[in-house]
Write an enzyme that holds these catalytic residues in place. Structure first.
Site, PDB file in Angstrom:
ATOM      1  N   CYS A 166       1.273  -1.053  -0.227  1.00  0.00           N
ATOM      2  CA  CYS A 166       0.375  -0.237  -0.108  1.00  0.00           C
ATOM      3  C   CYS A 166       0.850   1.447  -0.396  1.00  0.00           C
ATOM      4  CB  CYS A 166      -0.717   0.296   1.081  1.00  0.00           C
ATOM      5  SG  CYS A 166      -1.694  -1.742   1.445  1.00  0.00           S
ATOM      6  N   HIS A 173      -2.371   8.056   6.109  1.00  0.00           N
ATOM      7  CA  HIS A 173      -2.701   6.690   5.344  1.00  0.00           C
ATOM      8  C   HIS A 173      -4.251   6.161   6.164  1.00  0.00           C
ATOM      9  CE1 HIS A 173      -2.134   3.231   3.585  1.00  0.00           C
ATOM     10  NE2 HIS A 173      -2.016   2.226   5.144  1.00  0.00           N
ATOM     11  N   GLU A 221      -0.394   5.611  13.719  1.00  0.00           N
ATOM     12  CA  GLU A 221      -0.458   6.850  12.765  1.00  0.00           C
ATOM     13  C   GLU A 221      -0.609   8.135  13.428  1.00  0.00           C
ATOM     14  OE1 GLU A 221      -2.452   7.175   9.323  1.00  0.00           O
ATOM     15  OE2 GLU A 221      -1.537   8.854   7.925  1.00  0.00           O
ATOM     16  N   LYS A 276      -9.982   8.388   2.918  1.00  0.00           N
ATOM     17  CA  LYS A 276     -10.216   6.854   2.569  1.00  0.00           C
ATOM     18  C   LYS A 276     -11.077   6.248   2.737  1.00  0.00           C
ATOM     19  CE  LYS A 276      -5.733   4.301   2.312  1.00  0.00           C
ATOM     20  NZ  LYS A 276      -5.080   5.661   2.615  1.00  0.00           N
ATOM     21  N   HIS A 312     -10.001   2.278   0.399  1.00  0.00           N
ATOM     22  CA  HIS A 312      -8.693   2.101   0.274  1.00  0.00           C
ATOM     23  C   HIS A 312      -8.260   0.866  -1.515  1.00  0.00           C
ATOM     24  CE1 HIS A 312      -4.966   1.333   1.159  1.00  0.00           C
ATOM     25  NE2 HIS A 312      -4.306   0.878   2.408  1.00  0.00           N
ATOM     26  N   PHE A 361       1.913  -3.740   4.083  1.00  0.00           N
ATOM     27  CA  PHE A 361       2.629  -4.789   4.692  1.00  0.00           C
ATOM     28  C   PHE A 361       4.048  -4.289   4.716  1.00  0.00           C
ATOM     29  CE2 PHE A 361      -1.257  -8.017   3.856  1.00  0.00           C
ATOM     30  CZ  PHE A 361      -2.124  -7.336   4.878  1.00  0.00           C
TER      31      PHE A 361
END
Lengths: 91, 729
Positions: free
Chosen positions: B146, B275, B286, B305, B310, B368
């Protein structure tokens, strides 16, 4: 402990070792020991793998953190968790 | 010191749930209305049937032989970003899905037709764009889950700053598919009611899709400038395969590195596009990272998002376009989907679209493997004199050589020493790497869940690191792989299909992403350095070397570079039939520890160039590249030329080899795949062997080898985009 619970615990021990590729054998897994954070080296990814296996093979869901804490307390606890949910009337 | 070229955004293109163009996204951001729905592009069953996705509508009708969905999404957004202008010098594209949606249907149907999987590879998305748009320079595919889009923007920025390119199309594309939908679902990361980032009730993400592109230029026409790329920053948590570091350490590091690269203080940032996936752990980590970087005076911030879903690799590209709109329109985008903010996060997201002057923005993407990447964008400069006016095309910059401090390879014969010995004895080292050669890569507990590709990469990384004698982790970690972890992909889909689209293995999903092996290497080495994975087909190693060289030009002192493939009995012959069948079918790869050229003895490796005809044809691409190289330095300085001829090229290679022989009359041409085997990362193996050959002064081909007078070898790769690398001592 009844004959039935014994066999489920043994079955689960085999599935645990096989599903997670643990570096041990099923007979060496202590049925009363905690599954997570103890000597088996099982982490959060393993528990997700077990959650899927248990739902697929036994039709029993572990879908909250609380349920996870209860189910993964030990192999005996997991067997009890599965038996209890399986015997409940299906929705 | 010459000031580095500035990088400007001169075009934007986007497609995502709810918006098919920049104009539509602009309207959507002013009046946010999310359009989550049940997936219609693949079947669902059982529980999964009720889970919403962020699907691009009006885009799902395609004949069976059409281009895969990711390719079509990419082309639409790329065309919009490019407008009517000339072809860019290069493309840098991030993707994690490639043609997997199409592949899933073909695999389920048991399809073995030749060509059914020709668009499976991640690299085919960018290569299809290159042919559609006529791109002749580097066509790079990034796959860092991502964070792919933000890494792609960073690589594109480095290409422009180096002078290797003046006009680069950078972006990312991903489509919804069963692998990611069920994968995230089984990780319990998908929100049943749709994602609500930063909400007290947040329950996960909504898997989305789309594409976003920025046209980046170092010498643009002033009137075209939308925004400026001020800086980029990356890091790796080196903490866990999927979960973020709970304190947000790696995320904070990437933000600080981006701000530092931009040369700005956190206090000048007007807006942060988070994010913000809406998972419990991401948002918490975050939020901590944000407070570490910005202290108590946080800028305006939101996650978009909850509006777009996403879109995985594409997320950072769609969000870069959102940031471009925020700057050009003076608009703070809303944190759509939020009901009641989670007070524990101590963040105060923008609730409704708000008019404000937005001069500088930070956009974060985390993936990831603990892969973090951030961008800092700024408004277009007001003074025209600030911009360099472009002159020469194509750009003629060269990258510096890097010293090889340690090397490792794995072939059917074993490690580097065993491979060398076998080749000197006149033997072929083609075939599959025996397990014994890499099974002791790491402690059993560390590798128990890992399959062939991550184990190969761990062994290569470990061996090359030890050979280098360096004790600290590398400053950069980059891996190449054309096909990624195939055993994991195959098992995930097999289990899913066997249970009627209901159950599969979360572990296989985590392992199936292309950057999982590099993430494991970072964990083993404790490397918090930027962590990249490139998946550019047969050029995966060469492009890894290109991008590492770019980063080392701008200051990274050391890098671990590797490339590997792992053969999988069912998928390899379907995906790469020419290479994965027959007596030369092979796997394995190599790793190099590279340091800036410090004058110490040893081999040097240097990326020289990539050239395509711009139409996907093979003939003439390598010849033109060699002619370009010959104009810079005479080619008779090389003792020999190692040529990598991927089996898929077939007869097209013969004419090209003949013309190369004519161009290089005094230089033996060695088609090394005949000895080293056929696999997409074999050029890494050839480079590791060449590094030893130039030091020893002998090439291990034949009984006594070939003596190397100049200790200088040229390595060419034939293909629609030919590449050249030199190795010398």
């Amino acid at each position: 402990m009844t004959e039935q619970t014994d066999s489920l615990v043994v079955e689960l021990a085999h599935k645990l070792v096989e599903t997670l590729g643990l570096d041990t054998t099923a007979d060496l897994v202590d049925p009363a020991a905690p599954l997570i954070g103890a000597g088996l080296g099982i982490d959060s990814i393993d528990t997700l793998e077990l959650v899927v296996m248990i739902e697929k093979d036994y039709g029993v869901k572990i879908d909250t953190r609380a349920a996870g804490v209860e189910a993964f307390a030990s192999l005996i606890a997991l067997a009890a968790y599965i038996r209890q949910r399986r015997s409940a009337p299906s929705p | 010191m010459i000031p580095r070229p500035r990088v400007f955004v001169t075009g934007m293109g986007v497609i995502c749930a709810g918006a098919g163009s920049v104009a539509e996204l602009r309207r959507l951001l002013r009046e946010p209305k999310r359009s989550f729905q049940l997936p219609t592009v693949f079947p669902t069953a059982g529980e999964s049937a009720g889970l919403p996705v962020a699907q691009v509508s009006g885009f799902d009708v395609a004949p069976p032989d059409a281009l895969p969905r990711t390719h079509r999404l990419a082309l639409q957004a790329a065309r919009e970003a490019l407008g009517v202008g000339p072809a860019p010098d290069a493309i840098v594209l991030g993707t994690t899905t490639g043609g997997i949606l199409t592949t899933e249907f073909a695999l389920q149907a048991g399809c073995t037709a030749p060509g059914a999987y020709r668009f499976h590879g991640l690299h085919t998305v960018a290569e299809h764009l290159a042919v559609s748009l006529g791109v002749r320079g580097p066509v790079v595919t990034v796959s860092t889950a991502c964070s792919s889009a933000a890494v792609a923007m960073s690589v594109a920025t480095a290409l422009l700053r180096s002078g290797l390119a003046r006009r680069v199309l950078a972006g990312a594309a991903d489509c919804i598919c069963r692998l990611t939908f069920h994968g995230f679902r089984q990780l319990q990361l998908v929100a049943p009611q749709g994602s609500a980032p930063l909400d007290i009730q947040r329950a996960g993400m909504t898997v989305g899709e789309g594409a976003g592109f920025l046209l980046l230029e170092s010498a643009p026409n002033q009137r075209a400038i939308v925004a400026e790329v001020l800086g980029t920053g990356m890091s790796c948590d080196a903490y866990h395969a999927t979960s973020p570091h709970p304190e947000g350490t790696g995320a904070g590091l990437a933000m600080r590195r981006a701000l530092q690269d931009a040369g700005v203080d956190p206090s000048v940032i007007d807006y942060v596009n988070l994010h913000g996936t809406g998972t419990v752990d991401n948002d918490a980590a975050e939020a901590r990272a944000m407070r570490q970087v910005f202290g108590s005076s946080l800028p305006a911030l939101s996650s978009t998002k909850g509006l777009t879903g996403h879109a995985l690799a594409a997320a950072g590209a769609i969000e870069a376009v959102i940031c471009g709109i925020a700057i050009s329109d003076g608009l703070l985008p809303a944190n759509t989907g939020l009901q009641a903010v989670d007070e524990k996060l101590e963040l105060h997201p923008v609730r409704d679209p708000t008019r404000a002057r937005v001069g500088r923005v930070l956009s974060s993407s985390f993936g990831f493997g603990g892969n973090n990447a951030c961008l800092v964008l700024g408004e277009a400069p007001t003074a025209p004199a600030a911009i360099e006016v472009g002159t020469s095309h194509p750009p003629a910059a060269r990258l510096p050589p890097l010293r090889v401090a340690g090397a490792a390879c794995l072939t059917a014969s074993g490690d580097l020493a065993e491979t060398w010995k076998a080749l000197l004895a006149g033997q072929s080292v083609a075939g599959f790497v025996p397990e014994a050669a890499f099974s002791k890569a790491a402690p059993t507990a560390f590798i128990r869940r890992l399959r062939r590709l991550p184990r190969l990469m761990l062994a290569l990384a470990q061996t090359a690191s030890r050979a280098s004698g360096r004790t600290s982790p590398p400053d950069l970690l980059a891996a190449g792989t054309a096909w990624g972890p195939l055993a994991e992909t195959q098992d995930f889909l097999r289990k899913l299909f066997e249970t009627g689209d209901q159950f599969s293995s979360p572990m296989d999903f985590i392992g199936s992403v292309h950057n999982a092996p590099a993430g494991q290497v970072a964990l083993l080495l404790g490397a918090q350095a930027p962590n990249w994975t490139f998946s550019s087909g047969d050029r995966s190693f060469e492009q890894t070397l290109l991008c590492v060289s770019l980063a080392m030009t701008s200051g990274a002192p050391s890098a671990l570079v590797m490339a590997a493939e792992a053969h999988e009995a069912r998928l390899s012959p379907l995906f790469d039939p020419a290479a994965a069948t027959g007596p030369l079918a092979s796997d394995g790869g190599a790793a190099l520890v590279l340091v800036a050229d410090d004058g110490a003895p040893g081999a040097r490796v240097r990326w020289l160039g990539e050239n395509g005809n711009g139409d996907g044809s093979v003939q003439g691409a390598a010849v033109a590249l060699c002619a370009h190289l010959a104009a810079q330095a005479p080619l008779d300085c090389y003792d020999a030329v190692g040529v990598s001829v991927p089996a898929a090229i077939g007869a097209d290679a013969d004419a090209e080899l003949l013309r190369l022989t004519e161009m290089l009359p005094s230089c033996p041409l060695l088609t090394y795949r005949d000895r080293l085997g056929q696999h997409a990362s074999v050029s890494a193996t050839a480079t590791a062997l060449a590094a030893r050959a130039v030091v020893e002064g002998v090439l291990p081909f034949g009984p006594d080898g070939i003596s190397l007078r100049h200790r200088r070898l040229l390595l060419l790769l034939l293909g629609a985009h030919a590449t050249a690398v030199e190795v010398f001592a």
